[in-house]
Design an enzyme around this catalytic site. Structure first.
Site, mmCIF file in Angstrom:
data_model
loop_
_atom_site.group_PDB
_atom_site.id
_atom_site.type_symbol
_atom_site.label_atom_id
_atom_site.label_comp_id
_atom_site.label_asym_id
_atom_site.label_seq_id
_atom_site.Cartn_x
_atom_site.Cartn_y
_atom_site.Cartn_z
ATOM 1 N N CYS A 78 14.285 106.690 34.681
ATOM 2 C CA CYS A 78 13.667 105.934 35.458
ATOM 3 C C CYS A 78 14.173 104.309 35.848
ATOM 4 O O CYS A 78 14.893 104.320 34.610
ATOM 5 C CB CYS A 78 11.886 105.686 34.561
ATOM 6 S SG CYS A 78 11.098 103.893 35.221
ATOM 7 N N THR A 95 14.611 104.510 42.615
ATOM 8 C CA THR A 95 13.426 105.404 41.838
ATOM 9 C C THR A 95 13.900 106.514 41.691
ATOM 10 O O THR A 95 13.990 108.075 42.696
ATOM 11 C CB THR A 95 11.984 104.794 42.129
ATOM 12 O OG1 THR A 95 11.059 106.183 41.512
ATOM 13 C CG2 THR A 95 11.565 105.180 43.919
#
Length: 232
Positions: A196, A83
């Site tokens: 992202c 992430t």
């Protein structure tokens, strides 16, 4: 082949992409029935998201550090935080490990530079776009980083948490992202970082007038290169 440790679950939608990409990339390089040696610790994203919202980053870092130690104990030779946003606690996680942490921002910046791009737009969660931890990591490689205006940042953030993290891909959201990308291009962006790990579920090369840099794929490529001791 070294064993790749994955700290995932944030969200599991992108962690599944990491697993798919790692195995496809190893098969491409080695052929036959080869697949990636990897271990995954998947956290409960609801817990992490609550800590993000209230700014309890150190506590979130403790959770990820424990996960990192878990994959190291399971045999990982290098570790990935799957992430972008949680690279805010990358130093905390790396300090808990005795094996290398492969920073997503570094892998991304290197790919952007290889493409000959210096001025780049950044899409991600509000944390990634508005705080310094990620933009400064990119800038340390010599990149000039642009982010959308406040309205654009709000759209990008909302779609990530309310749609993409839940596996929902909507055409109207793709169109909204394309408007945000167009705004970055007008500001001089020569490429756009999909900062992202869920965004590449929505935006592909054909949806942007400038090159896009999908961070999940770039991170996976760098991990496989490290695991096989080759260049990505």
């Amino acid at each position: 082949m070294k064993t790749i440790g994955l700290i995932g679950g944030m969200s599991w939608e992108s962690s599944a992409e990491y697993y798919r990409l790692l195995n496809e990339l190893v098969r491409e390089r080695l052929g036959g029935l080869h697949s990636a040696r990897c271990v995954l610790y998947s956290v409960d994203f609801a817990e992490i998201e609550r800590l993000q919202v209230v700014g309890e980053w150190e506590r979130a870092g403790d959770v990820l550090a424990a996960a990192g130690k878990g994959v190291e104990a399971a045999g990982a030779d290098l570790v990935l935080i799957c992430t972008n946003t949680m690279h805010k606690v990358a130093d905390q996680v790396g300090d808990a490990l005795s094996v290398p942490l492969l920073h997503l921002g570094d892998a991304t910046a290197e790919a952007v530079l290889r493409a000959g791009v210096r001025r780049v737009g950044l899409l991600g969660t509000a944390f990634t776009m508005e705080q310094d931890f990620y933009r400064e990591r990119l800038a340390s490689h010599g990149l000039d980083v642009l982010v959308p205006d406040a309205a654009g940042r709000a759209v990008v953030h909302r779609v990530i948490y309310e749609e993409l993290c839940l596996g929902v891909v909507r055409e109207e959201s793709r169109a909204a992202y394309q408007e945000v990308i167009a705004g970055l291009v007008r500001e001089g962006a020569e490429g756009v970082i999909l900062g992202c790990t869920e965004i590449e579920l929505l935006i592909k090369d054909e949806h942007s007038p400038v090159p896009v840099f999908p961070t999940t794929r770039l991170h996976a490529e760098a991990a496989v290169a490290a695991a096989l001791d080759t260049r990505a």
